[in-house]
Design a protein around this motif. Structure first.
Motif, short mmCIF file in Angstrom:
data_model
loop_
_atom_site.label_atom_id
_atom_site.label_comp_id
_atom_site.label_asym_id
_atom_site.label_seq_id
_atom_site.Cartn_x
_atom_site.Cartn_y
_atom_site.Cartn_z
N GLY A 49 -22.25 -77.86 -14.70
CA GLY A 49 -22.07 -77.74 -16.15
C GLY A 49 -20.88 -78.53 -16.64
O GLY A 49 -20.76 -78.81 -17.84
N GLY A 50 -20.00 -78.88 -15.70
CA GLY A 50 -18.83 -79.67 -16.08
C GLY A 50 -19.16 -81.12 -16.33
O GLY A 50 -18.29 -81.88 -16.76
N GLU A 51 -20.40 -81.49 -16.08
CA GLU A 51 -20.79 -82.89 -16.25
C GLU A 51 -20.99 -83.29 -17.72
O GLU A 51 -20.99 -84.47 -18.05
N ILE A 52 -21.17 -82.32 -18.60
CA ILE A 52 -21.43 -82.66 -19.99
C ILE A 52 -20.16 -83.15 -20.68
O ILE A 52 -19.05 -82.84 -20.26
N ASP A 53 -20.36 -83.90 -21.75
CA ASP A 53 -19.24 -84.44 -22.50
C ASP A 53 -18.41 -83.31 -23.11
O ASP A 53 -18.94 -82.26 -23.49
N ARG A 54 -17.11 -83.56 -23.22
CA ARG A 54 -16.21 -82.53 -23.76
C ARG A 54 -16.59 -82.15 -25.18
O ARG A 54 -16.47 -80.97 -25.56
N SER A 55 -17.07 -83.10 -25.96
CA SER A 55 -17.45 -82.78 -27.34
C SER A 55 -18.60 -81.78 -27.38
O SER A 55 -18.71 -80.97 -28.30
N ILE A 56 -19.45 -81.84 -26.35
CA ILE A 56 -20.57 -80.89 -26.26
C ILE A 56 -20.07 -79.53 -25.79
O ILE A 56 -20.41 -78.50 -26.37
N SER A 57 -19.24 -79.53 -24.77
CA SER A 57 -18.73 -78.26 -24.26
C SER A 57 -17.91 -77.53 -25.32
O SER A 57 -17.91 -76.29 -25.37
N ASN A 58 -17.24 -78.29 -26.18
CA ASN A 58 -16.46 -77.65 -27.25
C ASN A 58 -17.36 -76.88 -28.21
O ASN A 58 -16.96 -75.85 -28.77
N GLN A 59 -18.57 -77.38 -28.41
CA GLN A 59 -19.51 -76.71 -29.31
C GLN A 59 -20.11 -75.45 -28.70
O GLN A 59 -20.72 -74.65 -29.40
N LEU A 60 -19.93 -75.28 -27.40
CA LEU A 60 -20.45 -74.10 -26.72
C LEU A 60 -19.40 -72.99 -26.62
O LEU A 60 -19.72 -71.89 -26.17
N LYS A 61 -18.19 -73.27 -27.03
CA LYS A 61 -17.09 -72.32 -26.82
C LYS A 61 -17.25 -71.03 -27.60
O LYS A 61 -16.68 -70.00 -27.23
N GLY A 62 -18.00 -71.05 -28.67
CA GLY A 62 -18.19 -69.83 -29.46
C GLY A 62 -19.16 -68.85 -28.83
O GLY A 62 -19.32 -67.74 -29.33
N LEU A 63 -19.79 -69.23 -27.74
CA LEU A 63 -20.78 -68.38 -27.08
C LEU A 63 -20.12 -67.56 -25.98
O LEU A 63 -19.05 -67.93 -25.47
N PRO A 64 -20.75 -66.46 -25.56
CA PRO A 64 -20.24 -65.73 -24.39
C PRO A 64 -20.13 -66.66 -23.19
O PRO A 64 -20.95 -67.58 -23.03
N GLU A 65 -19.15 -66.41 -22.36
CA GLU A 65 -18.83 -67.35 -21.28
C GLU A 65 -20.02 -67.64 -20.35
O GLU A 65 -20.31 -68.80 -20.05
N LYS A 66 -20.70 -66.60 -19.90
CA LYS A 66 -21.82 -66.80 -18.98
C LYS A 66 -22.97 -67.54 -19.64
O LYS A 66 -23.61 -68.39 -19.03
N LEU A 67 -23.22 -67.22 -20.90
CA LEU A 67 -24.28 -67.89 -21.63
C LEU A 67 -23.96 -69.37 -21.80
O LEU A 67 -24.81 -70.25 -21.58
N ALA A 68 -22.72 -69.66 -22.19
CA ALA A 68 -22.30 -71.05 -22.37
C ALA A 68 -22.40 -71.83 -21.06
O ALA A 68 -22.82 -72.99 -21.04
N ALA A 69 -22.05 -71.18 -19.96
CA ALA A 69 -22.10 -71.86 -18.66
C ALA A 69 -23.54 -72.21 -18.28
O ALA A 69 -23.81 -73.29 -17.75
N ARG A 70 -24.46 -71.28 -18.55
CA ARG A 70 -25.86 -71.54 -18.22
C ARG A 70 -26.42 -72.66 -19.09
O ARG A 70 -27.14 -73.55 -18.61
N ILE A 71 -26.11 -72.65 -20.37
CA ILE A 71 -26.57 -73.71 -21.26
C ILE A 71 -26.02 -75.05 -20.83
O ILE A 71 -26.73 -76.06 -20.82
N ALA A 72 -24.74 -75.08 -20.47
CA ALA A 72 -24.11 -76.33 -20.03
C ALA A 72 -24.82 -76.90 -18.82
O ALA A 72 -25.03 -78.11 -18.70
N LYS A 73 -25.22 -76.03 -17.90
CA LYS A 73 -25.92 -76.50 -16.70
C LYS A 73 -27.28 -77.09 -17.06
O LYS A 73 -27.68 -78.13 -16.52
N HIS A 74 -28.00 -76.44 -17.95
CA HIS A 74 -29.32 -76.97 -18.34
C HIS A 74 -29.17 -78.30 -19.08
O HIS A 74 -29.96 -79.23 -18.88
N LEU A 75 -28.15 -78.41 -19.94
CA LEU A 75 -27.93 -79.67 -20.65
C LEU A 75 -27.54 -80.78 -19.68
O LEU A 75 -27.99 -81.93 -19.81
N ALA A 76 -26.71 -80.45 -18.71
CA ALA A 76 -26.30 -81.44 -17.71
C ALA A 76 -27.49 -81.89 -16.88
O ALA A 76 -27.67 -83.08 -16.59
#
Length: 305
Positions: free
Chosen positions: A91-118
């Motif tokens: 999930g760390g592979e996504i661009d920082r600008s994208i990860s910043n938009q996920l920060k408002g979500l619960p941590e586990k949910l944001a992590a799972r979304i980041a992995k799918h986007l990556a």
């Protein structure tokens, strides 16, 4: 999510309470309660007044027979789950600008979304269909985030799902007002047989502020839409307004030159087309096009000796 358990019917038959009928039916010989009951013929509540030692089934007693298959996931659940995530994806592979938009979500949910986007970004070129499914899994979890709808739209486009891509990119544009999606949206219209709609998007005032590569993308779509409508001369004029003679060797210049050469062939100007296929090949170091082969074919046709 829909419940995965089987229906509420008691697996051993009868009602789940364990009762077998009216209290009068529960009596033994001589009108006395069959077992442990009080006088008056009322059931005890223990085992429902049954005459054997078997108690009524209780919650947790029943287990699925070994030969039964697990309940299949519904379509919605399968979309939500998405394809298996590659173990190397963090999930760390996504661009920082994208990860910043996920920060408002619960941590586990944001992590799972980041992995799918990556995963979608990693697979979009080699396996666009699986990339699209990863993007849908992210969308199922956060449908109100523009960055997620954008990813779903781009993956759908890569996989050839043009109606879905158009819907997703429209949603993203409504959310964030971005115009960068216009070339892809216009090309989706083309693919769906709506050349006139593609041309309308190509005339958007926002195009003037696009970068050179983005302008080239819209020029290619506009020229293609003109050719779809049988307007080959208009397609040539559209391409001639682009920087065909640019010294830049970037892919967008290669594609502009190739499109121009191809349109010249359709217009019957084969000698001019040959020149531009050669000019395309001269800067196509990565062999993005078959310009060399097209030039060879034209040379043989123009000079069969």
């Amino acid at each position: 999510m829909a419940d995965q358990r089987r229906g509420g019917a008691n697996p051993r038959g009868g009602s789940s309470s364990g009762r077998r009928g009216p209290a009068s039916d529960q009596r033994g010989r001589g009108g006395k309660p069959a077992s442990g009951g009080r006088s008056g013929g009322k059931p005890t509540g223990r085992a429902g007044g049954r005459t054997d030692d078997k108690r009524a089934p209780r919650k947790g007693d029943w287990k699925r027979p070994a030969d039964k298959e697990p309940v299949e996931r519904t379509v919605e659940q399968a979309v939500y789950d998405g394809p298996p995530l590659p173990p190397e994806i963090t999930g760390g592979e996504i661009d920082r600008s994208i990860s910043n938009q996920l920060k408002g979500l619960p941590e586990k949910l944001a992590a799972r979304i980041a992995k799918h986007l990556a995963a979608a970004g990693m697979m979009i070129d080699d396996d666009p269909e699986t990339a699209y499914r990863h993007a849908l899994a992210a969308r199922a979890r956060a449908p109100r985030l523009a960055v997620v709808r954008e990813a779903a739209g781009e993956a759908a486009y890569a996989a050839g799902h043009y109606a879905e891509a158009l819907a997703e990119l429209r949603a993203a544009k409504r959310m964030n007002g971005a115009t960068a999606y216009l070339p892809i949206m216009a090309d989706c219209h083309r693919a769906l047989g709506n050349a006139q709609q593609a041309l309308k998007l190509a005339q958007s005032p926002a195009i003037a502020s696009f970068s050179a590569p983005a302008k080239a993308e819209m020029t290619l779509v506009e020229a293609g839409a003109r050719r779809d409508l049988g307007q080959v001369d208009a397609a040539l004029r559209t391409l001639e307004r682009a920087p065909l003679a640019s010294k830049d060797r970037s892919p967008w210049v290669v594609r502009l030159r190739y499109a121009y050469a191809d349109a010249l062939v359709e217009a019957g100007r084969e000698q001019d087309a040959l020149t531009w296929f050669h000019r395309t090949h001269a800067i196509d170091a990565d062999e993005l096009t078959d310009a060399a082969q097209r030039a060879e074919e034209l040379e043989k046709r123009l000079d069969p000796s």
